[in-house]
Scaffold this active site. Structure first.
Site, mmCIF file in Angstrom:
data_model
loop_
_atom_site.group_PDB
_atom_site.id
_atom_site.type_symbol
_atom_site.label_atom_id
_atom_site.label_comp_id
_atom_site.label_asym_id
_atom_site.label_seq_id
_atom_site.Cartn_x
_atom_site.Cartn_y
_atom_site.Cartn_z
ATOM 1 N N GLY A 171 44.089 40.756 64.876
ATOM 2 C CA GLY A 171 43.403 39.502 65.189
ATOM 3 C C GLY A 171 41.906 39.687 65.361
ATOM 4 C CG ASP A 190 42.930 44.574 59.064
ATOM 5 O OD1 ASP A 190 43.517 45.595 58.692
ATOM 6 O OD2 ASP A 190 41.863 44.598 59.711
ATOM 7 N NE ARG A 233 40.922 38.451 58.622
ATOM 8 C CZ ARG A 233 39.773 39.100 58.735
ATOM 9 N NH1 ARG A 233 39.633 40.292 58.200
ATOM 10 N NH2 ARG A 233 38.763 38.576 59.395
ATOM 11 N N GLY A 279 39.081 40.413 67.078
ATOM 12 C CA GLY A 279 38.742 41.067 68.333
ATOM 13 C C GLY A 279 37.292 40.917 68.734
ATOM 14 C CE LYS A 296 31.860 42.623 61.633
ATOM 15 N NZ LYS A 296 31.839 43.175 60.258
ATOM 16 C CG ASP A 327 31.856 46.310 73.039
ATOM 17 O OD1 ASP A 327 32.212 45.915 71.905
ATOM 18 O OD2 ASP A 327 30.875 47.072 73.204
ATOM 19 N N GLY A 328 34.050 43.634 71.967
ATOM 20 C CA GLY A 328 33.805 42.394 71.237
ATOM 21 C C GLY A 328 32.382 42.213 70.756
#
Length: 518
Positions: free
Chosen positions: A97, A259, A190, A99, A120, A132-133
């Site tokens: 997913g 993915d 995807r 992240g 992003k 940490d994204g």
């Protein structure tokens, strides 16, 4: 235009029409970007913004920085984190997913194409898996450079609309300045999206996803008697063309997990990617690809492997959700037929591109597939044997077509094998000329055609790193801006940009590594 519901009237500004969020509830989690401390706009793709129908003048300065850092979302935005699974380096992860990404919404651009707008590096989501994204300035500007270079080369790709610095630090091997990228894509569907629901046995959601994908990318299949098989075939054909285009410019994706295979046929996720310099099918630059799974020469086979995984997810739909042995067996046979056809489709697309790079018109003009493939194979073997730069070799072959072999010969330590190959190539060109009009069959005309398909400038690794280091460590965007300008005109041989066409020293290339940025 796709078959999904679209807003009435012309697109103006951020007129979102969020079909994924509306029609695929349960396929994502609503989420919000983390607010940036001190947003600052580093890059705005003005031509792309205009293409999307946005008010370009309103996207600059502080308002644009706040928008593209995620602090001030435009009206109609509906940020969501998409769910997907995936095979990463061959191992299956049932839940990956978004992240560190968020789909902000969808626009219909000036040409009637539905486009995803996504962030992003906008912070943690429920799919972050301990990450940490966040994203750093360097990797986000890398995505700009490589994506825009691919676009200029005519290769289907996601594109960067903007990069905003956040004013926050992100921790990697050291503290780095943070940034958020705004990505534009035909979609973010995807292979891994299908794998997520197939792995859970959620057949009705799988069917819903397949129907949505068809409506979005292949609406003509909706009325087909076998729409899901048609979808597999369409995706496979798009990937065959895409991977052939990668191979013909020396591009190495670096992380071809399932993915990271977009069903739209666009190149997506510019992480540990790079362009090959000296020709080597075993070339690997990714620091995490220890076994060379995603090496340059392996990319066609990996694409086929990924497509097989996609085909597996469609088996329940092809077998009509039954456990009838005959129906399942027929579904497997149908999928296998498509997967087995992929190498043929890929080889045809590859050879078509290679013929153009050789200055040949077509197979009908004096050649055949087997002989032309052998001619190309022997050319590549020459490059590999002497570690000749892939991009410059093709470019200087155009000079040879124009009667000047010296620039090409200078790339080879031993020009004797080259001379023998050039004799064969000239004989093939002569047969090509015999089938063409006189004006198209001379050396100058051939050289001109070749220079339109053989780039002079690619994102050379040394120059990319130079530009990113200046931006990240020195807050100097000058090298980035100059490199980007050169990459946007890859076929134009201009003296003042010669440094961008020069290969790095072998010692530099030998130890060069790329990183994911996570």
């Amino acid at each position: 235009m796709d078959a999904l519901t679209t807003p009435a009237g012309p697109v103006a500004g951020f007129s979102f029409d969020n079909s994924y969020a509306r029609e695929l509830q349960g396929f994502y989690l609503p989420w919000k970007p983390v607010e940036a401390t001190a947003p600052r706009l580093l890059y705005l793709n003005r031509p792309l913004a205009a293409e999307l129908g946005l008010d370009v003048a309103a996207l600059g300065g502080e308002p644009g920085a706040a928008l593209f850092a995620g602090n001030a979302l435009p009206s109609g935005a509906q940020p969501i984190a998409q769910a997907y699974a995936g095979h990463q380096f061959g191992g299956f992860s049932p839940q990956l997913g978004d992240g560190r990404a968020l789909l902000i919404g969808e626009l219909v651009d000036r040409q009637g194409r539905r486009r995803d707008i996504a962030f992003k590096g906008s912070g943690r989501t429920p799919f972050s898996r301990g990450g940490d994204g966040r994203a750093a300035v360097g990797p986000m500007l890398r995505e700009v450079l490589i994506g825009e270079a691919m676009h200029a080369l005519g290769i289907p790709t996601t594109r960067a609309l903007a990069v905003a610095a956040t004013g926050d630090q992100v921790m990697r091997e050291r503290a780095l300045p943070g940034a958020v990228l705004t990505r534009v894509a035909a979609s973010h569907l995807r292979v891994g999206t299908f794998q997520f629901f197939a792995a859970r046995g959620e057949w009705e959601r799988l069917r819903q996803l397949a129907d949505y994908t068809i409506a979005r990318h292949d609406p003509e299949l909706a009325a087909s008697p076998a729409p899901y098989l048609g979808l597999l075939r369409a995706v496979a054909r798009r990937q065959a063309v895409l991977i052939a285009q990668w191979m013909n410019v020396g591009f190495i994706h670096g992380v071809m997990n399932t993915d990271n295979m977009a069903l739209s046929g666009e190149t997506i996720d510019y992480g540990p990617c790079a362009f090959m310099e000296g020709y080597d099918p075993a070339a690997v630059f990714s620091s995490i690809d220890h076994g060379g799974r995603y090496a340059y020469g392996n990319q066609p086979q990996i694409a086929r492997w990924n497509l097989a995984r996609f085909g597996e997810t469609l088996l329940p739909l092809l077998a009509r959700d039954t456990e009838d042995e005959a129906a399942v067996k027929e579904a497997v046979a149908q999928v296998t037929e498509v997967i087995d056809a992929f190498p043929t489709w890929y080889a045809a697309a590859l050879l078509q591109g290679q013929r153009a790079k050789l200055g040949l018109a077509s197979v009908a003009a004096g050649g055949d597939d087997e002989a032309d493939a052998a001619l190309v194979g022997d050319w590549l073997a020459l490059l590999q044997a002497q570690s000749v730069d892939f991009t410059l070799a093709w470019r200087r072959l155009a000079d040879a077509a124009d009667g000047n072999e010296d620039p090409l010969r200078s790339l080879f330590a031993d020009a004797a094998p080259l001379a023998a190959w050039l004799a064969r190539w000239r004989e093939r060109c002569a047969r090509d000329d015999a089938a063409l009009p006189p004006a198209a069959g001379n050396g100058a005309s051939r050289a001109e055609r070749m220079r339109r398909v053989n780039p002079w400038i690619i994102p050379r690794n040394e120059r990319v790193e130079e530009a990113l280091a200046a931006a990240s460590d020195g807050d100097d965007l000058g090298p980035f801006d100059r490199l980007l300008a050169a990459l946007m005109q890859p076929y134009d041989e201009v003296a003042e940009r010669a440094r961008y066409a020069e290969p790095a020293a072998p010692s530099v290339t030998a130890c060069y590594q790329t990183f994911c940025g996570t």
